[in-house]
Design an enzyme around this catalytic site. Structure first.
Site, PDB file in Angstrom:
ATOM      1  N   TRP B 103       2.426   2.719   2.870  1.00  0.00           N
ATOM      2  CA  TRP B 103       1.921   2.310   4.185  1.00  0.00           C
ATOM      3  C   TRP B 103       3.068   1.940   5.103  1.00  0.00           C
ATOM      4  O   TRP B 103       3.069   2.280   6.285  1.00  0.00           O
ATOM      5  CB  TRP B 103       0.914   1.167   4.050  1.00  0.00           C
ATOM      6  CG  TRP B 103      -0.275   1.589   3.262  1.00  0.00           C
ATOM      7  CD1 TRP B 103      -0.674   1.107   2.044  1.00  0.00           C
ATOM      8  CD2 TRP B 103      -1.209   2.630   3.594  1.00  0.00           C
ATOM      9  NE1 TRP B 103      -1.798   1.774   1.615  1.00  0.00           N
ATOM     10  CE2 TRP B 103      -2.149   2.711   2.533  1.00  0.00           C
ATOM     11  CE3 TRP B 103      -1.345   3.499   4.686  1.00  0.00           C
ATOM     12  CZ2 TRP B 103      -3.201   3.633   2.556  1.00  0.00           C
ATOM     13  CZ3 TRP B 103      -2.386   4.408   4.701  1.00  0.00           C
ATOM     14  CH2 TRP B 103      -3.303   4.475   3.638  1.00  0.00           C
ATOM     15  N   ASP B 175       1.664  -6.143   8.764  1.00  0.00           N
ATOM     16  CA  ASP B 175       0.457  -5.445   8.307  1.00  0.00           C
ATOM     17  C   ASP B 175      -0.137  -6.281   7.181  1.00  0.00           C
ATOM     18  O   ASP B 175       0.399  -6.331   6.078  1.00  0.00           O
ATOM     19  CB  ASP B 175       0.837  -4.043   7.807  1.00  0.00           C
ATOM     20  CG  ASP B 175      -0.378  -3.249   7.294  1.00  0.00           C
ATOM     21  OD1 ASP B 175      -1.479  -3.824   7.180  1.00  0.00           O
ATOM     22  OD2 ASP B 175      -0.208  -2.043   7.007  1.00  0.00           O
ATOM     23  N   LYS B 199     -11.013  -4.687   3.364  1.00  0.00           N
ATOM     24  CA  LYS B 199     -10.638  -5.286   2.086  1.00  0.00           C
ATOM     25  C   LYS B 199     -11.179  -6.720   2.027  1.00  0.00           C
ATOM     26  O   LYS B 199     -12.086  -7.000   1.263  1.00  0.00           O
ATOM     27  CB  LYS B 199      -9.130  -5.197   1.870  1.00  0.00           C
ATOM     28  CG  LYS B 199      -8.688  -3.714   1.719  1.00  0.00           C
ATOM     29  CD  LYS B 199      -7.279  -3.506   2.193  1.00  0.00           C
ATOM     30  CE  LYS B 199      -6.935  -2.092   2.612  1.00  0.00           C
ATOM     31  NZ  LYS B 199      -7.219  -1.002   1.715  1.00  0.00           N
TER      32      LYS B 199
HETATM   33  C1  PLP Z   1      -1.413  -2.134   3.688  1.00  0.00           C
HETATM   34  C2  PLP Z   1      -2.232  -1.063   4.338  1.00  0.00           C
HETATM   35  N1  PLP Z   1      -1.900  -0.633   5.567  1.00  0.00           N
HETATM   36  C3  PLP Z   1      -2.598   0.336   6.204  1.00  0.00           C
HETATM   37  C4  PLP Z   1      -3.670   0.950   5.603  1.00  0.00           C
HETATM   38  C5  PLP Z   1      -4.410   2.026   6.335  1.00  0.00           C
HETATM   39  O1  PLP Z   1      -5.619   1.505   6.788  1.00  0.00           O
HETATM   40  P1  PLP Z   1      -6.744   2.398   7.485  1.00  0.00           P
HETATM   41  O2  PLP Z   1      -7.306   3.281   6.443  1.00  0.00           O
HETATM   42  O3  PLP Z   1      -7.731   1.385   7.973  1.00  0.00           O
HETATM   43  O4  PLP Z   1      -6.108   3.143   8.583  1.00  0.00           O
HETATM   44  C6  PLP Z   1      -4.066   0.519   4.336  1.00  0.00           C
HETATM   45  C7  PLP Z   1      -5.241   1.159   3.690  1.00  0.00           C
HETATM   46  O5  PLP Z   1      -5.535   0.977   2.540  1.00  0.00           O
HETATM   47  C8  PLP Z   1      -3.328  -0.494   3.679  1.00  0.00           C
HETATM   48  O6  PLP Z   1      -3.662  -0.904   2.463  1.00  0.00           O
HETATM   49 MG    MG Z   2       1.544   0.220  -0.192  1.00  0.00          MG
END
Ligand code: PLP
Ligand code: MG
Ligand code: PLP
Ligand code: MG
Ligand code: MG
Ligand code: MG
Lengths: 363, 363
Positions: B103, B175, B199
C-alpha cells in the site's frame, strides 16, 4: 410513525419494500455464509457471485451489447463530471454539451477545466422548463464526445428515447442518474452512460458506468489512477475495495426489476403513474405542471400552485399524511414528486387523492 | 451454516453483531421516520443527525482537535493516494515517503506522478517484515508532507504510537486504514490521516479523512473538483450525495466503540487478543510469526508453518471449523489472522485452541 411513508424524495429515494425485507433478513448471515454482505472480502467467492449477477442483470435489463464494459464505481455522478473529460477529451480536446439544468451546468463547468467545451444550447432562460431544440449544423464535427443530461432531476425534463440527438458518429455521453432503468432507451446509441445508484438502483455510494470499449484507454496523463476507466476495466471493478453492500442491494433491485417484467414493464407502469399525476395537474385549477408537455420526465414531476403560502401549506399537510419529501428544489420552488421505479401506483394515487382534497379545501 | 463464523478477513471484515442486529431491525423504518436509512435524502433532518453524530463520535473517540476538519468521502484509501499529492504537494512539490509494503508502494507510485518523491527507506528486502529505521538527517526539510502507512495490512507491521517519526514541522500524513481506532495515537501529531471504513469502521464505500485546516485550499489547478478537500470541507461532506448507509453503520460502530470504553479500552483488549496469538506463535514449534517483535501489528497477524502443504491443510481445516479467511496474502504466503476491533477475544481463543490441536496432530 409505525408504518412506512410514501417517499417522494429525489434521491436517495424509495426502494422496493421486498428488497429491504430480504436485506434485513440476511443481514447477519447471508445465504449460509455465516456473515453479513458488509463483512465479506471483496475477493471472496460469495461476493464475486453477487457482483457478477449484478453485472449480468444490469446488462440484460438495459440490453447492453458485449462491446461495452460495465463498471461499479465510487464517487457519485459528480465524479463522472471529471472522469469523462479526463478520459475522453483527449483526441481533439473538444466536446459538445447541452445545458438543460444544474447538473448539466456542473458537468459543463468541470469539462471546461480540461478542454474546449461548446455549449450548443441552453434552456436556462425559462428555468430549464424545456429541452432546447438542437441544430445539427452547430454540432462540432470532430468533438471527442457529446454530453447530455438525459433526465433533469431538478426541473423534471427529459430527452425522450426517440428524441436523442443524432451525433453523426460522435460518441454520445448520457447522465442517466435519475431515469436509468425507468423506460426503454437504446443504450447502444451511447458511447458512455453513467448514473448514481441512489435513485433507481439502490443506496448512494455506487455509480454505474457502461462504456464502449473503444473509448477506454486514452486518459490524460494527469488522470488520478482511480479516475481512469481503464484501471477499473482491467480489474473488473475490483482494482480496490468496491462499495460492496451498495452493489449487493443493486443486485437485489435488478432481480426485483426482472421479476417485474424488466424495463419494458417498468416503462408501462411509470407512464401510467406519470399520466395519473400529469393529467390531474393539467385539469386542476389550483396546481400546474411546470414543464412543457413533450419534454416531461416520467420520474421527477415539479408542480406549483403559484402561491408560496399555499405551497408551504401543501408540503406541511402532505407530510402529516405520510406523503413526504414533496418540497420542490429551491431553484424551481413549489413541489416536486419523484416517482422512481420503487414508487407504487398506490403511492401516486394516494398523492393525487390528497391533492384533490387539498384543492377542494382551497378553492 | 446456520451460525455466524469467526471472520478473520483483512477487509471488508467482521462487524459487531449488535450493530448488524440494530441495522437489520431498523432496515424498513429507521426510528419512526417511515423509511430505511438507504432511502433518506442526504439533505433531510434525520440524515443530518446521523452524519453529525458520526462526526462528533469520531472526533471524540480519536481526540481530534477543533483545528481539524473531518470528511466523509468516497473512493477508498486508493483515491487518497492521488488526493494527497494533488492537494498538498503544491508548495515545494516535494514529499517524503517510507516504503513499508504494497500500500505504501502504491501511494508512492501515485505521488511520483505529481511531484518529487523521496523514498527515505524501504523494508522490501525482507518482504516488508519490519519497519525500517529512519535517519532524521535524510528527511527533506522543506517537504510539503511526510507520508507513512501506519499499519501495513498485508505484512502485519505497524509504526507503534511512540515510534512515529518526528518530522520537525513537516505535516505527517498517515494511512490508518487498518488500525484506526484500535489503539491510542495522538492524531494531533498528524497533518492528515485517512482510512477506508471497511476494517474498523463499517462497510466499504466510505473513507474517513481528518485534515488540519491550514492544509486545506491549496490544490493543484487540475485537481478534479471531487478530489479537492476544500470542496468537501466547505460543504460539510455534503457537496454531493455521500455514501449515506455506510455513514450510518459507521455511526453505529462509533457508538458501540464508545460503549466499549472508547479507544483506550479497545487498545487494552486488542493487546490481549494479539498477545494471546503472538505468545502462542512464539512458543509453538510448528507455527511462527513473520514480523519482528517491536514492529508487530495488533490488527493483522501473518504466520507460517514453513511448509506449503501444511499451510494449505490448516486453511482448509480451519475453514471447516468456522474460522474463515485465514489464508495469507499471496505476497507473504501462509496464514494471516486479521483481528480488528470487532473480533472477540473468544474468536482469538477459538483460533489458538484450533492451532494447538492442529499442531498436536501434525507433530
Ligand atoms: C493500509 C491500506 N491502505 C490502502 C488500502 C486500499 O484501500 P481501498 O481498497 O479502500 O482503496 C488498503 C486496503 O486494504 C489498506 O489496507
Ligand atoms: Mg501493506
Ligand atoms: C442528473 C443528476 N446528475 C448528477 C447528480 C449528482 O450525483 P451525485 O450526488 O451522486 O454526485 C444528480 C444528483 O441528484 C443528478 O440528479
Ligand atoms: Mg437538473
Ligand atoms: Mg393545472
Ligand atoms: Mg514459533
Amino acid at each position: 410513525m409505525n408504518q412506512r411513508v410514501y417517499n417522494f424524495s429525489a434521491g436517495p429515494s424509495a426502494l422496493p419494500e421486498s428488497v429491504l425485507m430480504e436485506a434485513s433478513k440476511d443481514m447477519l448471515n447471508y445465504k449460509g455464509s455465516g456473515m453479513s454482505v458488509m463483512e465479506m472480502s471483496h475477493r471472496s467467492k460469495v461476493f464475486e457471485e453477487i457482483i457478477q449477477e449484478a453485472e449480468s442483470l444490469f446488462r440484460d435489463l438495459l440490453g447492453i451489447h458485449d462491446r461495452y464494459k460495465v463498471l461499479f464505481l465510487q464517487g457519485g455522478a459528480s465524479t463522472q463530471f471529471s472522469m469523462i473529460p479526463m478520459n475522453l477529451m483527449t483526441k481533439t480536446g473538444k466536446a459538445d454539451y447541452v445545458d438543460t439544468g444544474s447538473w448539466a451546468s456542473k458537468a459543463i463547468k468541470e469539462a471546461k477545466r480540461y478542454g474546449n467545451v461548446n455549449v450548443l444550447a441552453s434552456s436556462k432562460d425559462k428555468t430549464y422548463s424545456y429541452i432546447p431544440e438542437l441544430d445539427p449544423a452547430s454540432f462540432t464535427k470532430d468533438a471527442d464526445y457529446f454530453h447530455i443530461t438525459v433526465n433533469n432531476t431538478i426541473y423534471g425534463t427529459r430527452f425522450a428515447p426517440d428524441l436523442l440527438p443524432d451525433t453523426n458518429g460522435v460518441p454520445l455521453v448520457g447522465d442517466m442518474s435519475s431515469n436509468i432503468l425507468s423506460e426503454v432507451y437504446d443504450i447502444n446509441k451511447f458511447g458512455l452512460i453513467y448514473a448514481g445508484a441512489q435513485k433507481n438502483m439502490g443506496p448512494s455510494g455506487l455509480t454505474m458506468v457502461a462504456i464502449r470499449e473503444d473509448l477506454v484507454g486514452q486518459a490524460m496523463d494527469l488522470t488520478p489512477t482511480m479516475l481512469n476507466y481503464k484501471i477499473h476495466v482491467d480489474a473488473d471493478s475490483l482494482y480496490n475495495t468496491p462499495p460492496c453492500y451498495s452493489i449487493y442491494i443493486a443486485m437485489l433491485i435488478f432481480r426485483w426489476l426482472k421479476n417485474q417484467g424488466g424495463v419494458e414493464a417498468m416503462e408501462k407502469t411509470n407512464k401510467e403513474k406519470a399520466a395519473l399525476l400529469y393529467n390531474y395537474l393539467d385539469e386542476s385549477s389550483l396546481f400546474k405542471a411546470t414543464v412543457e408537455e413533450k419534454d416531461r420526465s416520467l420520474m421527477n414531476i415539479p408542480f406549483v400552485t403559484g402561491n408560496d403560502e399555499l405551497d408551504g401549506a401543501f408540503v406541511k399537510e402532505s407530510t402529516a399524511k405520510g406523503l413526504v419529501n414533496l418540497k420542490g428544489h429551491r431553484s424551481v420552488g413549489g413541489m416536486r414528486a419523484s416517482i422512481y421505479n420503487a414508487m407504487t401506483m398506490e403511492g401516486v394515487e394516494t398523492l393525487v387523492a390528497f391533492m384533490k382534497e387539498f384543492e377542494a379545501k382551497n378553492k
